[in-house]
Design an enzyme around this catalytic site. Structure first.
Site: not given
Length: 450
Positions: A197, A447, A450
């Site tokens: 990702s 998160d 990312h």
């Protein structure tokens, strides 16, 4: 100190031939490709010259080869684009026997060394706040294709300072990203990101940066059960694609939607299922790291399911040995199937997570949540980033280069540890709503990857 300047020569066949410049703006990692096939000192400008002198060998796939991609699922338009560039010295060979493809790098293992003139390490530098150079390079509301991981302001982030930091190499400068120049050099080509990702985020940012520079209709699509994401411009015959293969070989994480598992299981020598969808790319950008952080990896033996079951037989080895084995499988595939005279290849370095603020002097039990500025300590290294994994990757690329295949390392490992401020935290599209416990403790729910 007088900064070095570079004379940059563009090669239309291999495109942006030597170095990749990373722009991390608001957590959006983006790529710009610049050539340095000729570097020399000059005054205050960058000279760009077009050349067409690359020698290539064109291979016609053997239709009887079982490894040739004959998949007709929803991938019917993968090979519709054609390369319209011409070179001054082009040779053509046709493979007619099964397994008989021979690339130029396999015939000559002794490769002439690159020019050892003035160079600049673009990945050694610092982040500089820049509110005068039209940053960010695109705005969320101007890109209709932006993935939910990256649309931080859409999902509630109020501050914007994180979008205005510019990477400044020590001792040299590089040009600002020019979408129109990149589009011209992508005509008739396919740029493909392969990996997890984090590489999908790279793809997201790239298409958003190019979107306003490509005239006419642009289409975003999904193929192969959402394993392949495509961004296409028919008018310019451009494809900028992303392929989900978090461990490169077959694994229990191959489902792009359902892969939240507490263990990793792989078929260490099985790469063709994925790789057959990569062979027609003109530029390949690989990555794999985050999925190797678990200490134990299961190596499936025999025909059992990767997702478990009574017939599953496997060995367990540590993540270092497993990663090395997979990179050996990947390297063998690259050497046997990719012609470096046609396809330019890159491999992303390690990207850190910022889940423990104590590593940059923060409080215990806190993370990247509400961080608003980068780390300013020169040479900072996040303790969650594993240098041994980077050495395994570097060794694999070095062995490939000795065989005549140059896969360039994008050493973002030196850039990203500073950017504790550039993660989406809780400001992103969530696949599952936050629980009451997570809402009460956003530090742990954030998160910071990312």
């Amino acid at each position: 100190m007088v900064k070095k300047q570079s004379s940059i020569v563009w090669d239309m066949r291999t495109m942006f031939h030597c170095s990749i410049i990373m722009f991390f703006l608001g957590g959006l990692a983006t790529l710009s490709f610049y050539s340095d096939s000729s570097q020399e000192a000059m005054s205050n400008t960058i000279k760009v010259t077009l050349t067409t002198t690359t020698t290539t060998t064109t291979i016609t796939p053997d239709q009887s080869n079982p490894n040739t991609n004959t998949n007709t699922n929803t991938n019917t338009n993968m090979n519709t684009h054609t390369n319209t560039n011409t070179n001054t010295n082009t040779s053509t060979s046709t493979s007619t026997n099964k397994g008989a493809q021979v690339f130029e790098h396999q015939r000559r293992l002794k490769i002439a060394p690159p020019s050892l003139t003035e160079t600049c390490d673009l990945f050694s530098g610092k982040w500089v706040y820049d509110n005068k150079s039209h940053y960010p390079l695109y705005k969320e509301h101007e890109c209709p294709f932006l993935h939910g991981d990256l649309a931080c302001q859409t999902y509630g982030r109020k501050d914007s300072k994180y979008q205005r930091w510019r990477w400044q190499p020590h001792g040299c400068d590089f040009p600002r990203f020019d979408g129109k120049e990149i589009v011209e050099r992508l005509k008739g080509k396919r740029l493909l990101f392969v990996g997890d990702s984090v590489n999908r985020n790279q793809w997201d940012s790239m298409i958003c940066m190019l979107y306003s520079s490509i005239p006419g209709v642009k289409k975003l699509g999904q193929e192969l059960n959402r394993t392949l994401y495509t961004f296409r411009s028919n008018e310019y015959n451009i494809s900028v694609d992303y392929y989900w293969a978090p461990m490169l070989v077959e694994s229990n994480g191959d489902d792009p939607s359902n892969h939240r598992l507490d263990h990793r299981t792989i078929r260490v020598k099985s790469i063709e299922k994925h790789a057959r969808h990569w062979v027609d790319a003109d530029i390949l950008v690989f990555n794999t790291y985050l999925w190797w952080r678990l200490p134990i990896i299961k190596l499936l033996k025999g025909p059992g399911s990767l997702l478990g079951g009574p017939n599953q037989v496997y060995d367990e080895i540590d993540n270092y040995r497993a990663s090395k084995k997979v990179l050996e499988t990947w390297s063998k595939w690259v050497h046997n199937n990719i012609d470096p005279g046609k396809t330019k290849m890159f491999f992303m370095g390690l990207t850190p997570t910022h889940s423990k603020a104590i590593y940059w002097g923060g409080r215990k039990q806190t993370s990247c949540y509400k961080e608003k500025e980068p780390v300013t300590v020169d040479g900072f290294w996040d303790s969650e980033t594993n240098p041994k994994m980077l050495r395994i990757l570097e060794s694999s690329l070095s062995k490939l280069k000795a065989k005549g295949v140059n896969v360039q390392l994008i050493n973002i490992t030196q850039l990203t540890p500073y950017r504790k401020d550039a993660h989406p935290t809780i400001h992103r599209r969530l696949w599952r709503p936050l629980t009451d416990e997570q809402k009460a403790n956003p530090q742990q729910a954030s998160d910071c990857t990312h």
